[in-house]
Design a protein around this motif. Structure first.
Motif, PDB file in Angstrom:
ATOM      1  N   GLY A 257      95.021 128.652  17.170  1.00 18.29           N
ATOM      2  CA  GLY A 257      95.106 127.430  17.960  1.00 18.29           C
ATOM      3  C   GLY A 257      94.474 126.282  17.210  1.00 18.29           C
ATOM      4  O   GLY A 257      94.278 126.354  15.999  1.00 18.29           O
ATOM      5  N   ARG A 258      94.150 125.231  17.935  1.00 19.40           N
ATOM      6  CA  ARG A 258      93.555 124.053  17.299  1.00 19.40           C
ATOM      7  C   ARG A 258      92.127 123.861  17.787  1.00 19.40           C
ATOM      8  O   ARG A 258      91.820 124.117  18.954  1.00 19.40           O
ATOM      9  N   HIS A 259      91.300 123.423  16.855  1.00 18.30           N
ATOM     10  CA  HIS A 259      89.919 123.066  17.169  1.00 18.30           C
ATOM     11  C   HIS A 259      89.828 121.571  16.942  1.00 18.30           C
ATOM     12  O   HIS A 259      89.959 121.113  15.813  1.00 18.30           O
ATOM     13  N   ILE A 260      89.658 120.795  17.998  1.00 18.70           N
ATOM     14  CA  ILE A 260      89.691 119.340  17.907  1.00 18.70           C
ATOM     15  C   ILE A 260      88.309 118.800  18.233  1.00 18.70           C
ATOM     16  O   ILE A 260      87.733 119.158  19.266  1.00 18.70           O
ATOM     17  N   VAL A 261      87.777 117.984  17.334  1.00 21.91           N
ATOM     18  CA  VAL A 261      86.460 117.386  17.544  1.00 21.91           C
ATOM     19  C   VAL A 261      86.656 115.890  17.747  1.00 21.91           C
ATOM     20  O   VAL A 261      87.242 115.217  16.891  1.00 21.91           O
ATOM     21  N   ILE A 262      86.193 115.390  18.882  1.00 21.25           N
ATOM     22  CA  ILE A 262      86.400 113.987  19.246  1.00 21.25           C
ATOM     23  C   ILE A 262      85.044 113.301  19.348  1.00 21.25           C
ATOM     24  O   ILE A 262      84.164 113.756  20.080  1.00 21.25           O
ATOM     25  N   GLU A 263      84.886 112.226  18.585  1.00 17.75           N
ATOM     26  CA  GLU A 263      83.672 111.408  18.682  1.00 17.75           C
ATOM     27  C   GLU A 263      84.000 110.268  19.628  1.00 17.75           C
ATOM     28  O   GLU A 263      84.906 109.476  19.362  1.00 17.75           O
ATOM     29  N   THR A 264      83.271 110.184  20.724  1.00 18.15           N
ATOM     30  CA  THR A 264      83.611 109.196  21.738  1.00 18.15           C
ATOM     31  C   THR A 264      82.349 108.622  22.363  1.00 18.15           C
ATOM     32  O   THR A 264      81.285 109.243  22.299  1.00 18.15           O
ATOM     33  N   THR A 265      82.475 107.444  22.942  1.00 17.74           N
ATOM     34  CA  THR A 265      81.366 106.883  23.708  1.00 17.74           C
ATOM     35  C   THR A 265      81.655 107.086  25.182  1.00 17.74           C
ATOM     36  O   THR A 265      82.810 107.047  25.620  1.00 17.74           O
TER      37      THR A 265
ATOM     38  N   LEU B  83      97.837 114.218  25.794  1.00 14.81           N
ATOM     39  CA  LEU B  83      98.280 114.260  24.394  1.00 14.81           C
ATOM     40  C   LEU B  83      97.946 115.557  23.655  1.00 14.81           C
ATOM     41  O   LEU B  83      98.789 116.079  22.927  1.00 14.81           O
TER      42      LEU B  83
ATOM     43  N   VAL C 104      95.911 111.499  15.411  1.00 10.95           N
ATOM     44  CA  VAL C 104      95.551 111.748  16.808  1.00 10.95           C
ATOM     45  C   VAL C 104      94.683 110.614  17.328  1.00 10.95           C
ATOM     46  O   VAL C 104      94.853 110.139  18.459  1.00 10.95           O
TER      47      VAL C 104
ATOM     48  N   ALA D  19      96.866 107.724  18.125  1.00 11.39           N
ATOM     49  CA  ALA D  19      97.666 107.984  19.323  1.00 11.39           C
ATOM     50  C   ALA D  19      96.819 107.847  20.576  1.00 11.39           C
ATOM     51  O   ALA D  19      97.272 107.312  21.591  1.00 11.39           O
ATOM     52  N   LEU D  20      95.562 108.306  20.517  1.00 10.61           N
ATOM     53  CA  LEU D  20      94.674 108.173  21.678  1.00 10.61           C
ATOM     54  C   LEU D  20      94.386 106.699  21.973  1.00 10.61           C
ATOM     55  O   LEU D  20      94.371 106.282  23.131  1.00 10.61           O
TER      56      LEU D  20
ATOM     57  N   LEU E  19      97.209 105.240  23.773  1.00 13.10           N
ATOM     58  CA  LEU E  19      97.282 105.686  25.167  1.00 13.10           C
ATOM     59  C   LEU E  19      96.181 105.063  26.024  1.00 13.10           C
ATOM     60  O   LEU E  19      96.063 105.380  27.205  1.00 13.10           O
TER      61      LEU E  19
ATOM     62  N   PHE F 137      92.773 105.152  25.266  1.00 14.17           N
ATOM     63  CA  PHE F 137      91.438 105.737  25.105  1.00 14.17           C
ATOM     64  C   PHE F 137      90.709 105.016  23.964  1.00 14.17           C
ATOM     65  O   PHE F 137      90.467 105.583  22.894  1.00 14.17           O
TER      66      PHE F 137
ATOM     67  N   GLN G  89      87.725 104.204  23.637  1.00 13.92           N
ATOM     68  CA  GLN G  89      86.347 104.632  23.375  1.00 13.92           C
ATOM     69  C   GLN G  89      86.246 105.688  22.279  1.00 13.92           C
ATOM     70  O   GLN G  89      85.146 106.037  21.857  1.00 13.92           O
ATOM     71  N   VAL G  90      87.391 106.195  21.829  1.00 16.24           N
ATOM     72  CA  VAL G  90      87.364 107.252  20.811  1.00 16.24           C
ATOM     73  C   VAL G  90      87.091 106.632  19.447  1.00 16.24           C
ATOM     74  O   VAL G  90      87.805 105.726  19.005  1.00 16.24           O
ATOM     75  N   ALA G  91      86.048 107.110  18.779  1.00 18.51           N
ATOM     76  CA  ALA G  91      85.673 106.562  17.477  1.00 18.51           C
ATOM     77  C   ALA G  91      86.317 107.338  16.331  1.00 18.51           C
ATOM     78  O   ALA G  91      86.714 106.757  15.325  1.00 18.51           O
ATOM     79  N   ASP G  92      86.423 108.649  16.481  1.00 20.10           N
ATOM     80  CA  ASP G  92      86.951 109.458  15.383  1.00 20.10           C
ATOM     81  C   ASP G  92      87.415 110.809  15.924  1.00 20.10           C
ATOM     82  O   ASP G  92      86.912 111.281  16.940  1.00 20.10           O
ATOM     83  N   VAL G  93      88.400 111.385  15.233  1.00 23.15           N
ATOM     84  CA  VAL G  93      88.915 112.691  15.641  1.00 23.15           C
ATOM     85  C   VAL G  93      89.076 113.554  14.396  1.00 23.15           C
ATOM     86  O   VAL G  93      89.513 113.065  13.344  1.00 23.15           O
ATOM     87  N   HIS G  94      88.684 114.802  14.510  1.00 20.67           N
ATOM     88  CA  HIS G  94      88.951 115.770  13.447  1.00 20.67           C
ATOM     89  C   HIS G  94      89.729 116.931  14.043  1.00 20.67           C
ATOM     90  O   HIS G  94      89.347 117.449  15.098  1.00 20.67           O
ATOM     91  N   VAL G  95      90.787 117.311  13.368  1.00 17.64           N
ATOM     92  CA  VAL G  95      91.609 118.409  13.864  1.00 17.64           C
ATOM     93  C   VAL G  95      91.533 119.569  12.891  1.00 17.64           C
ATOM     94  O   VAL G  95      91.817 119.409  11.697  1.00 17.64           O
ATOM     95  N   GLY G  96      91.105 120.705  13.399  1.00 18.26           N
ATOM     96  CA  GLY G  96      91.052 121.914  12.585  1.00 18.26           C
ATOM     97  C   GLY G  96      91.729 123.049  13.318  1.00 18.26           C
ATOM     98  O   GLY G  96      92.495 122.816  14.256  1.00 18.26           O
ATOM     99  N   ARG G  97      91.453 124.262  12.884  1.00 20.58           N
ATOM    100  CA  ARG G  97      92.079 125.426  13.509  1.00 20.58           C
ATOM    101  C   ARG G  97      91.029 126.273  14.223  1.00 20.58           C
ATOM    102  O   ARG G  97      89.896 126.399  13.767  1.00 20.58           O
TER     103      ARG G  97
END
Lengths: 84, 84
Positions: free
Chosen positions: A41-49, A67, B23, B26-27, B30, B32, B34-42
């Motif tokens: 699957g996917r591991h998604i890390v989101i930095e957000t305020t 999404l 991502v 895209a956020l 949509l 969002f 407030q999202v500063a950064d996204v990392h997508v892994g498995r």
């Protein structure tokens, strides 16, 4: 406040997971015969305020619905919410 | 004994993560903001047999080195080892 939210998105149990099957076969070919099954699957890390950890978790859940996860074939879970 | 081992594979910090950037964009589209950064892994879940949790963890680490993670561009970590 800023938060780092980790999300897991996995193929729903019972739905075909061709990537997992392919990895399982490749591991067998490499000699890891003890592997019974693999799910990828996917591991998604989101930095957000957000104002609080609960608010961060709620907004990331909304992102998953809109999404990040396919509601037909995937399940998601918030793995962790940490203040940064 | 059978174990379920979860592995996280993420693009190494500082290496370009185009999927994460896509991502993130895209956020923002949509709403969002407030999202500063996204990392997508498995997120990889491996069902395996082993003599102990430590042995299961060690064999999955070997799988990561040989197949599951790209040693040049990715970092991996064993997220959990649970007996099933």
């Amino acid at each position: 406040m800023t938060f780092r939210v980790a999300v897991h998105v996995l193929p729903r149990r019972g739905i075909l997971d061709p990537q997992g099957k392919a990895v399982c076969g490749a591991l067998h070919s490499l000699g890891f015969a003890q592997v019974a099954d693999v799910h990828v699957g996917r591991h998604i890390v989101i930095e957000t305020t957000a104002e609080s950890a609960a608010a961060a978790s709620a907004s990331v859940t909304a992102m998953c619905h809109k999404l990040l996860a396919n509601p037909v074939t995937e399940d998601f879970s918030i793995a962790s919410v940490e203040s940064t």
